[in-house]
Design a protein around this motif. Structure first.
Motif, short mmCIF file in Angstrom:
data_model
loop_
_atom_site.label_atom_id
_atom_site.label_comp_id
_atom_site.label_asym_id
_atom_site.label_seq_id
_atom_site.Cartn_x
_atom_site.Cartn_y
_atom_site.Cartn_z
N LEU A 1 0.83 -1.21 0.00
CA LEU A 1 0.00 0.00 0.00
C LEU A 1 0.86 1.26 0.00
N HIS A 2 1.93 1.24 0.78
CA HIS A 2 2.76 2.44 0.95
C HIS A 2 3.47 2.84 -0.34
N VAL A 3 4.12 1.90 -0.99
CA VAL A 3 4.88 2.23 -2.20
C VAL A 3 3.96 2.70 -3.34
N PRO A 4 2.85 1.99 -3.64
CA PRO A 4 1.95 2.52 -4.67
C PRO A 4 1.38 3.89 -4.32
N ALA A 5 1.06 4.11 -3.04
CA ALA A 5 0.52 5.41 -2.64
C ALA A 5 1.55 6.51 -2.86
N ALA A 6 2.79 6.27 -2.45
CA ALA A 6 3.84 7.28 -2.61
C ALA A 6 4.13 7.54 -4.09
N LEU B 1 2.07 9.07 3.68
CA LEU B 1 2.60 9.54 4.96
C LEU B 1 2.09 8.68 6.12
N LEU B 2 0.81 8.35 6.09
CA LEU B 2 0.22 7.59 7.19
C LEU B 2 0.79 6.18 7.26
N THR B 3 0.80 5.47 6.12
CA THR B 3 1.32 4.11 6.13
C THR B 3 2.82 4.09 6.41
N GLY B 4 3.52 5.12 5.96
CA GLY B 4 4.94 5.21 6.28
C GLY B 4 5.16 5.38 7.78
N SER B 5 4.29 6.16 8.40
CA SER B 5 4.39 6.35 9.85
C SER B 5 4.05 5.07 10.61
N ILE B 6 2.99 4.39 10.16
CA ILE B 6 2.60 3.13 10.80
C ILE B 6 3.69 2.08 10.61
N TRP B 7 4.26 2.05 9.44
CA TRP B 7 5.35 1.11 9.14
C TRP B 7 6.61 1.48 9.92
N GLY B 8 6.85 2.78 10.06
CA GLY B 8 8.07 3.22 10.71
C GLY B 8 8.12 2.93 12.20
N LYS B 9 6.97 2.89 12.85
CA LYS B 9 6.97 2.67 14.30
C LYS B 9 7.60 1.33 14.67
N TRP C 1 7.31 7.15 15.18
CA TRP C 1 6.21 7.42 14.25
C TRP C 1 6.62 8.43 13.17
N TRP C 2 7.53 9.33 13.50
CA TRP C 2 7.86 10.41 12.56
C TRP C 2 9.29 10.85 12.76
N GLN C 3 9.91 11.21 11.66
CA GLN C 3 11.27 11.75 11.69
C GLN C 3 11.35 12.85 10.64
N TRP C 4 11.89 13.99 11.03
CA TRP C 4 11.95 15.12 10.09
C TRP C 4 13.15 14.96 9.15
N ASP C 5 13.15 13.89 8.37
CA ASP C 5 14.21 13.74 7.38
C ASP C 5 13.72 14.22 6.02
N ALA C 6 14.58 14.19 5.04
CA ALA C 6 14.28 14.83 3.75
C ALA C 6 13.11 14.18 3.04
N ARG C 7 13.05 12.85 3.01
CA ARG C 7 11.98 12.17 2.27
C ARG C 7 10.62 12.45 2.90
N LEU C 8 10.52 12.30 4.20
CA LEU C 8 9.23 12.49 4.87
C LEU C 8 8.79 13.95 4.81
N TYR D 1 -0.86 -3.28 13.23
CA TYR D 1 -0.35 -2.16 12.44
C TYR D 1 -0.78 -2.30 10.98
N VAL D 2 -0.65 -3.50 10.45
CA VAL D 2 -1.02 -3.73 9.05
C VAL D 2 -2.51 -3.55 8.85
N ILE D 3 -3.31 -4.11 9.76
CA ILE D 3 -4.76 -3.99 9.66
C ILE D 3 -5.19 -2.53 9.73
N ALA D 4 -4.57 -1.77 10.62
CA ALA D 4 -4.91 -0.35 10.75
C ALA D 4 -4.62 0.41 9.46
N GLY D 5 -3.47 0.14 8.85
CA GLY D 5 -3.10 0.84 7.62
C GLY D 5 -4.07 0.56 6.49
N TYR D 6 -4.41 -0.71 6.29
CA TYR D 6 -5.30 -1.06 5.19
C TYR D 6 -6.74 -0.63 5.47
#
Length: 405
Positions: free
Chosen positions: A61-66, A110-118, A124-131, A366-371
């Motif tokens: 979900l994350h890669v197609p969304a991005a 952004l949301l699935t990346g955050s859920i995946w990142g935890k 949950w979040w990092q102020w790096d260049a991609r995000l 985490y996966v269920i929440a994202g989908y």
């Protein structure tokens, strides 16, 4: 530079409305079919990731969304440029119709990346260049839609929003190359145009199927919303008095039926291996290939030979594994083991073919929440697009009744 006359003819609201109505059943059916097959392969066929456990399944979900978030913005900006240069109204209509679904894809990225990142990064979040650059893209979508809504004059709104979309294009290469230009927490590209993919083939197949499926879903939602906007813009045209309906024929259902049939056949003819706990494994004493999960209590290594003690609350299983252990496999974390049970010496042990680290205990939530959130967002976008077309038709119908009276 003047465009050929046939382009202006094909971009007329009447022709667009007719052609899009013929395309929509095919696009919707193909999108649904690919989504069914992609999710089935991703969840039922693809193995557990050796480093990220089950949480990696958000990649479908994350890669197609991005990817779609950037692609849609480029379509929006390109359409804006076409409108500014050649004054083709359909281009502005496509841009306006693309913005809501583009914002939805960016939000989901952004949301699935955050859920995946935890579970993966521990935050949950990092102020790096991609995000950060992806977050800026979301603000650009919001700004584009807000600018259009704030102006009553349609031409001024179209011109101003087109300029804004073109200015925001500078953010797209920043998003794409951020992991190469800066030292970021976000991982690099998993799939490269020149290098061999680092993903297992079933994982890659599922991700690519979902990428195409969600791209087609974008096309479906955009065409539906653009049809409604075209009706609003040309509501006085004579052609709107006899609008053709979208006809779903049996042939349109063929592709979804084939996809569902494939999934059903594969599920019925494929031997499934139940994922056991150590207690279930000892109690059942299976002799064939087994899969089980438990908590890692200890790891003893001698070169490439490893003994991992895996347990639950009641039983312990010694796992013998030859090879390179996952980097994230450590004590007090989870392990997913595939192999054969050995019980000749009295104490049960497993000769493992593969072992994966489960870096969160309740990874499935985490996966269920994202989908689940993605399903709601996509449904709201589809309903919103349908509402736009429905309201335009109702407005035209009321006007025609008033004129007839």
């Amino acid at each position: 530079m003047k465009l050929p006359n046939f382009i202006y003819r094909f971009s007329s609201p009447k022709h667009f409305y007719s052609m899009s109505g013929k395309l929509l059943p095919w696009l919707a059916g193909l999108s649904f079919a690919l989504m069914i097959v992609g999710l089935y392969i991703g969840f039922a066929v693809a193995p557990t990731h050796s480093e990220q456990g089950e949480s990696y399944r958000l990649i479908y979900l994350h890669v197609p969304a991005a990817s779609n978030s950037m692609m849609i913005y480029m379509i929006m900006a390109t359409s804006g440029a076409i409108f500014l240069i050649w004054r083709i109204k359909l281009a502005d209509t496509i841009a306006a119709a693309s913005a809501p679904i583009g914002a939805a894809f960016t939000f989901l990225a952004l949301l699935t990346g955050s859920i995946w990142g935890k579970p993966t990064w521990g935050t949950w979040w990092q102020w790096d260049a991609r995000l950060t650059s992806e977050l800026i893209l979301l603000f650009l979508y919001f700004g584009y839609m807000a600018l259009r809504a704030a102006m009553d004059d349609r031409q001024n709104a179209a011109r101003s929003s087109s300029v804004l979309a073109l200015v925001g294009v500078v953010n797209i290469p920043i998003i794409h190359f951020s992991v190469e230009w800066w030292n970021t927490l976000h991982q690099g590209a998993t799939v490269s145009k020149i290098a061999k993919p680092s993903m297992e083939m079933t994982m890659l197949s599922s991700m690519l199927l979902m990428l195409v499926a969600l791209s087609l879903f974008f096309a479906v939602v955009t065409l539906i919303r653009a049809r409604g906007l075209s009706l609003q813009q040309d509501s006085r045209g004579s052609w709107v008095r006899d609008l053709p309906d979208i006809k779903v024929r049996p042939l349109h259902l063929l592709i979804p039926v084939i996809a569902i049939g494939y999934v059903a056949y594969h599920a019925a003819t494929t031997d499934r291996i139940d994922i056991l706990s150590p207690t279930e494994l000892v109690a059942g004493s299976p002799t064939e290939q087994i899969e089980f999960r438990g908590n890692v209590e200890s790891i003893q290594s001698d070169g490439n030979q490893h003994q991992i003690l895996v347990s639950d609350d009641a039983e312990k299983i010694m796992v013998n594994f030859a090879g390179k252990l996952p980097k994230q496999l450590r004590t007090h974390w989870g392990a997913h083991v595939t192999g054969k049970l050995q019980s000749d010496s009295g104490a049960a042990s497993v000769n493992a073919n593969s072992i994966a680290a489960l870096n969160i205990r309740d990874h499935s939530s985490y996966v269920i929440a994202g989908y689940s959130i993605a399903f709601v967002v996509f449904l709201l976008n589809l309903l919103g697009a349908l509402r736009t077309t429905r309201e335009a038709k109702l407005s035209i119908a009321r006007r025609i009744r008033q004129e007839n009276n």
